[in-house]
Design a protein around this motif. Sequence first.
Motif, short mmCIF file in Angstrom:
data_model
loop_
_atom_site.label_atom_id
_atom_site.label_comp_id
_atom_site.label_asym_id
_atom_site.label_seq_id
_atom_site.Cartn_x
_atom_site.Cartn_y
_atom_site.Cartn_z
N LEU A 76 29.63 19.80 48.44
CA LEU A 76 30.66 20.52 47.84
C LEU A 76 30.12 22.09 47.18
O LEU A 76 29.14 22.32 47.03
CB LEU A 76 30.87 19.97 46.53
N ILE A 77 31.26 22.91 47.26
CA ILE A 77 30.64 24.14 46.74
C ILE A 77 31.84 24.59 45.76
O ILE A 77 33.03 24.02 45.83
CB ILE A 77 30.98 25.25 47.91
N TRP A 78 31.58 25.29 45.20
CA TRP A 78 32.35 25.66 43.73
C TRP A 78 32.62 27.24 44.29
O TRP A 78 31.82 27.89 44.17
CB TRP A 78 31.82 25.69 42.36
N CYS A 79 33.84 27.47 43.96
CA CYS A 79 34.50 28.93 44.47
C CYS A 79 35.22 29.29 43.15
O CYS A 79 36.06 28.66 42.66
CB CYS A 79 35.56 28.98 45.51
N PHE A 80 34.56 30.45 42.88
CA PHE A 80 35.28 31.12 41.47
C PHE A 80 36.17 32.25 41.89
O PHE A 80 35.66 33.19 42.57
CB PHE A 80 34.01 31.72 40.62
N LEU A 81 37.23 32.34 41.37
CA LEU A 81 38.16 33.49 41.72
C LEU A 81 38.06 34.37 40.52
O LEU A 81 37.67 34.05 39.35
CB LEU A 81 39.38 33.07 41.99
N SER A 82 38.53 35.53 40.69
CA SER A 82 38.49 36.46 39.62
C SER A 82 39.44 36.40 38.42
O SER A 82 39.17 36.79 37.33
CB SER A 82 38.57 38.08 40.06
N ASN A 83 40.43 35.66 38.78
CA ASN A 83 41.45 35.26 37.65
C ASN A 83 40.95 33.91 36.70
O ASN A 83 41.58 33.65 35.92
CB ASN A 83 42.64 35.11 38.14
N ASN A 108 39.60 36.15 28.30
CA ASN A 108 40.35 37.27 27.35
C ASN A 108 41.39 37.81 28.17
O ASN A 108 41.29 37.90 29.53
CB ASN A 108 39.40 38.10 26.69
N LYS A 109 42.38 38.26 27.62
CA LYS A 109 43.38 38.96 28.17
C LYS A 109 42.93 40.35 28.75
O LYS A 109 41.97 41.23 28.42
CB LYS A 109 44.63 39.44 27.05
N ASP A 110 43.38 40.77 29.83
CA ASP A 110 43.09 41.74 30.91
C ASP A 110 41.64 41.71 31.35
O ASP A 110 41.25 42.38 32.29
CB ASP A 110 43.26 43.03 30.04
N ASP A 111 40.80 40.59 30.92
CA ASP A 111 39.42 40.50 31.48
C ASP A 111 39.69 39.56 33.02
O ASP A 111 40.60 38.84 32.90
CB ASP A 111 38.61 39.74 30.46
N SER A 112 38.61 39.95 33.78
CA SER A 112 38.45 39.14 34.87
C SER A 112 37.03 38.68 34.91
O SER A 112 36.22 39.21 34.57
CB SER A 112 39.05 39.62 36.32
N LEU A 113 37.05 37.54 36.06
CA LEU A 113 35.55 36.87 36.20
C LEU A 113 35.01 38.17 37.04
O LEU A 113 35.46 38.43 37.88
CB LEU A 113 35.81 35.57 36.75
N LEU A 114 33.85 38.52 36.86
CA LEU A 114 33.04 39.34 37.52
C LEU A 114 31.84 38.88 38.34
O LEU A 114 31.52 39.25 39.36
CB LEU A 114 32.52 40.76 36.48
N GLU A 115 31.25 37.98 37.74
CA GLU A 115 29.91 37.51 38.26
C GLU A 115 29.53 36.11 37.69
O GLU A 115 29.76 36.05 36.59
CB GLU A 115 28.80 38.54 38.31
N ILE A 116 29.06 35.29 38.33
CA ILE A 116 28.36 34.09 38.02
C ILE A 116 27.01 34.13 37.98
O ILE A 116 26.29 34.75 39.03
CB ILE A 116 28.64 32.85 38.86
N VAL A 117 26.48 34.14 36.59
CA VAL A 117 25.00 34.55 36.89
C VAL A 117 24.18 33.16 36.88
O VAL A 117 23.05 33.33 37.83
CB VAL A 117 24.51 35.07 35.41
N GLN A 118 24.21 32.11 36.27
CA GLN A 118 23.61 31.08 36.45
C GLN A 118 24.66 29.61 36.63
O GLN A 118 25.83 29.67 36.14
CB GLN A 118 22.68 30.66 35.28
N PHE A 119 24.17 28.80 37.32
CA PHE A 119 25.40 27.77 37.66
C PHE A 119 24.51 26.31 37.72
O PHE A 119 23.62 26.35 38.29
CB PHE A 119 26.02 28.20 38.92
N ASN A 120 24.98 25.49 37.23
CA ASN A 120 24.84 24.16 37.67
C ASN A 120 26.06 23.22 37.12
O ASN A 120 26.93 23.75 36.79
CB ASN A 120 23.56 23.62 36.80
N ASN A 121 26.06 21.97 37.68
CA ASN A 121 27.19 21.24 37.41
C ASN A 121 27.95 21.04 36.01
O ASN A 121 28.98 20.97 35.85
CB ASN A 121 27.18 19.95 37.92
N GLU A 122 26.93 21.41 35.05
CA GLU A 122 27.37 21.03 33.75
C GLU A 122 27.77 22.38 33.14
O GLU A 122 28.64 22.49 32.24
CB GLU A 122 26.24 20.59 32.90
#
Lengths: 806, 664
Positions: A76-83, A108-122
């Motif tokens: 499995l992979i997790w894909c994060f989109l900017s919205n 937040n309003k007008d904000d978008s996702l810019l980067e995933i720093v740390q990731f695990n399933n939880e």
Amino acid sequence: MSEEYRLSLVSGGQPLPIGATFTEDGRHYIVPFNNQLKVYFISTRQCIRSLKFNKLNNLNLDNLVSIKLDTVDPNLIWCFLSNGDALVINWKEKLVNPIIKTFKLDLNKDDSLLEIVQFNNESFTVITGKDSNKPHTRNIIQYTITDNTTNTLEHESLSIIRNVILFTISKNTNKLLFLSKSKSQRILTIVDLTSKDSNNQTIVFPYKSFITSLAISNDSTIAVGTSSGVIHLIYENSTSTTRILKWHIDQVLSLSFHSDSNYLISGGLERVLVFWQLDTEKQQFLPRLNGDIISINSSFDEYISLTLKLDEQNNSKNYEILLLSSLDLKSRLSINGPRQEFNSDLNNVKKLIKSMSKSSKIDISKLKYDFTSFIKIHPITKQIYIINGYNLQIFDFFKNEQISIQKISESLQIGKVRSEHKILDPSITKFEFTNDGKWMATIEEHHHGEIDNLLSQNDLTYILKIWKFVESTTKNPQSTPTTSQSWELVTKIINPHGQHVPIISLISAPSSYFQGIGFLTADNNGGVRLWRSNSVNGSNDGWSLRKLKPSSNVFSNSVSLTWSKDSSLIFLGFEDEIISIDTNTFEEIENPEINNKLQNIAGSRIKSLDIVDNNLIILSKTSIKSINLLNLKENDLVLSVNQPKHGENLITINHIKNLIAIAVNYFNPQTNKLNSKVFVFKPTSKTPIFIGDHDDYITSINWNFENDFIFIDIKSKIGLISNSKINNIDNESAPTIMDYAQEMSILLNNAQSSSEIYKTQDEVDDSQEINGQTKSLDINSFNNLYENLNSIQLDTLFERVMQVIN
Amino acid sequence: MGSVLAASEFDPNGNYYVSAVTALDTHKIRVQSTNSSSTLANAFSLDKGHKLTSVSWGNYATAGSSAGAKRKKRRQSNSFSIENQFLAVGLNKGSILIYSPLTNEVISKLENPNASAINDFHYSSITQSGWSVDLGQDIVEWDLITYKPKRHFQFQDQINLIRVIEYQGKPHLLLASHTIQLLDLETKEIIKTYPGHISPIHTLLTNNSDFFITAAEGDRYINIYPLDGTPTVLVTQSSIISVSYGNNTVSAVTEDGIVEVFNNPLTQDQPVKNKRRGQQSKQSNGKIELKRSTTDQQLKIEHCYINENSIIITWLEDANIPYFETIPLQDINELKTIKKDKPAIQAKDHTLFGQDIATAKQYNEANAIVTTGDNLRFLNNKETQDQDLPEDDQEEDGPTLAEKLESLKVQQPIKKKQGRATAGSLTVVLTQALKANDHALLETVLANKDETVLKNTVQRLDTTLAVILLERLAERIARQTHRQGQLNIWVKWVMAIHGGYLINIPNLTKSLSSLHSTLIKRSSTLPRLLELQGRLDVLYSQQELKQLTQDQIDDEFHDDDDESDVEYVEELEDAGLIDDGEQDFYEQDEDGFMSIDESSDDEDEDEDEPKADKLSDGELDDEEGFSDVEVNGVQIESESESEDEQSQLKARIAKLRAKQQKRK
């Protein structure tokens, strides 16, 4: 005629500049494309799995931020989109719907996702903020999944940094570096995610140069790349003094610390990857990369992955993902898509849509800009050749991979910086193959450029080059001999039509004329020249001018040529006239009846001429017409069209079945998008035998020397118009029998994924997929299926399909 | 000759090969392994302007060891390893580079005190030193530990090659030019002279035994000289390019690109050769040639080297990439043909030449024929397809499309022109010159500059000879640029008088294609020259203007001399006003006068750094980096110095005018 045609998208696509990631074992590399996810097996350089986005799975990764591996299930992979959307996708198994689950992060309003720093399933830590180049606030937020079934998320803000221009993450993801700007000061802020206190270390950057890139090592050494090319190194404990690394002479676009912070890797517009050994300040270089190095990722120790921005011209955003081994710096993978050179800047697409959507009355097929591109298919290998500046890209339609990129002209091998941008590279304007595919002619244009303000600055030199197809074999003791194909320059003709005379049209001789070993060129004032090989039995004797029709004094940029199949007649389309030339004498045929007829028929500028079965097909700016050459009567096929400037790219002819395919792009006022239709005609009838819809602008269409037409669109997706009854399993846009095809593909996909279970970890077996070539499932494989189609059950049909596949 | 390699040499063990090519106008020296056991492949380029004149191998292990190791040399040479090897590269500027292939760096540079081009460098294990000889006939002995000259003396003759050889237990120098001289190192006296070649010697092999081998440029003979005794002569089929000796075998690469092998060259009394009584020279015992397996095309062997029991040959693929093949000596027979496919170059093959799959494929222009569109030599508008070609299906199809169209034709205009025959008596000399193809005689005619004589000559010339005359003229014009003016008059009159005849000759374009293309090429430079002339005119008139204003200023200065003190104060007070005046003038200036050399640097600056503009807030680049502004600023200055001068002048005028206005 009972043949059915179908339009399907099967190949092509451009890799996205970000998001490519290794699988957990480091043997595979997952690369997101604009139309699919591709998985490469690194040691063999083969694509072993491609997950296509289509209407069934409704996948789209256009605004991808990052791909992360699931920490539990390696499939499995997790894909994060900017919205804020997150998709969990199974990349390994073939499922009907590869999306396992989706959820949305609260932003937040007008904000978008810019980067995933740390990731695990939880839980995962992300950076959010407004996506813009200007200074803005960046939030570091940690999300925690509290309930796995309902995907409820809790979030906690860890830190807020204001007026941030750039940021970067250390390799162990514990340290973040922000460059912010307050008043006239620029401040570097280090955020340590491991320490709980919120006292972030800040350093004022004392210099005034414009900062273009940042990197931070695990031990908080900071590297700052500037627009002047200087790299500043700032050590954690000695904030006052910095070290300076000088080599680059233009913007440093990317920086990265390698494994143990001893090495810094930098890249920029020079297209040279620079390795700095920080202890000794020794440098190592990897020059002559294919594009500007816009990002370097060395998170996986064994490899360095680079994102290269290819092709400056016309703003086409083509990227190449290059994977280098960090041991020998040889390439392990190079991933790119078809690199088209559009006739108009792609930025004009927005303008066009804007202007079209404003006014409602205008003709929706009359588009102001011409985004077509010139591609050709090699008659024997069936590979697609695409012009790209001074290179020819050879792209394999079946493998969906670039085979090679062939330099056609000498040029600078490194990237241009500063005033070097004034040096203009030569560019290929036209190329053509002979019918047997053994010879290629290319025409290139050399601009002298405005260096030193010379008298010759506006001069153009044209060069006709004749290439021979050479197959050479390498004998490897371990494996079977591999043949490699390349083009060898045989003759170079400078200014083939005289000085400053551009060549507008280039065609090859029909097979009946000296075995088809010949090329015909036409210039912009009506001169026609015939080039043939001097050699009698294939020895390298060069090519020379054999026949010549002198130029007139009238100029036109609409010149086209066609040569009758029996080689007796040449037709030259010049502006809106058609001139017929006798091949043997190379003189115009002076027959008032013919000339009157041919002169007036086109009505507007002729874009393309071709002969199908004694019918002359004339594509002009405003119409397509067909005329029977045996009785000089116009055929039924008369249609009004609005072709762009290079309309010849949008028409092609199947010379086996005598069919004409023409692509028409139009503006769809409902969706505010550019759409297109493909029509297939017979030369004598105006009723199309097929109309296909495509939801993007088609830039070029070509006959593949078999039964099908291949087209390529503005997003570099490659489509196929095939005329067998069933052509491809993963069909996506066949509205006529959609239900049936859908059901079929579901059954098939399920069967394949279940059979996957029985396969024991065998990687290569995956390559038996449709786009692989090992076991080719071609059009004809399924022909037998449709015997007694009416009387069988769906299950029986399914069994038959499985029989064919296995 | 005719090789793209400027120099090439195998190392004493045959494991490595050095070759020098010209790359981008500099010499590039490449070292490669000849077998797969080592992957060494390094290259370095000389500085611009430096050209390589000689290249040779040397060995540090022997250089470092004691002088007592003389007798063990044979064994040592076998233990040559790349770690201790160095390359000595002699340059045209008179220095010698000592390069280590393993570390890929130049260890040292030996500066020749005389700074003339190095002819040869030789490292001798006998003297434990390097020997160089240059164009100025200076012989220098180098200490290769300190990299300093040890001794240095002049020789009276030109020397091409230098070797050290042991003669009567003492090291002696062998110096080769056309002849070979044996020089006693201690007394500097010539002990012996070995005559033998008529052209300069290019190969001199000494092999620590008591003989040496020579070969010379453009010569088919290899001489083997014992230090005392009569030489043995080996003869090849064509001129020798290089020679190698080993294992009692001599091999030679000839201009034909084949290798000839001589077994036991020293034994005079071979049973086979005995039959040819009285013949001193020997023919080769075997030959090696290289061919493509598919096309039978012969490949040129560049160099060969005999190593133990095998011979290594090398040839070039893609015009500059050396490839190697080892052939056991016993396999060589009368004519050994080796078949080779064209190899595909892969990244793994050589880091030096290999091509990464990810990069763009290069191509090679070296083998291509280059021509222009003006070349009409093969033009034949009447040419039709060969009838021999099998075109059965076409004939069955009946008439061609063209014929079908033809049948529709109502009428066909028939154009036939009658040739105008002009008769007249001959101008004897010219006719004779043209008919006999006597170039000297023709020159005497063409040297005639009197136009009336010239006109009469052409007028009386047989028209059939006009074409020949034109061809001759075209040849001369193409070859000798400076004669065009004179010969053009001839061309003009031939055209004017015999034009009528010329029109009627079929394929005239073809026969006069060389004249056509030369004239086209010459005439195409006219617009350029006119343009240049125009620009020069503008420049001159500007200069005049400048001169004029200069005079004016001088006058004005003269007038104002008395009141200068007062003005100075005024200027200070009204600085603002004056500045404005100046600026106005500048603007006008740029629009009006500076059109010629207006450089677009200013615009480019903006384009280069759009981002910087956005965010910079007027920041300048820091001191360390060389900023854009600075770099371009300097450029502008240097490019428009003349403009600056001019504008300064204008500024001064403006100031003065402003002052005058103030006063009023």
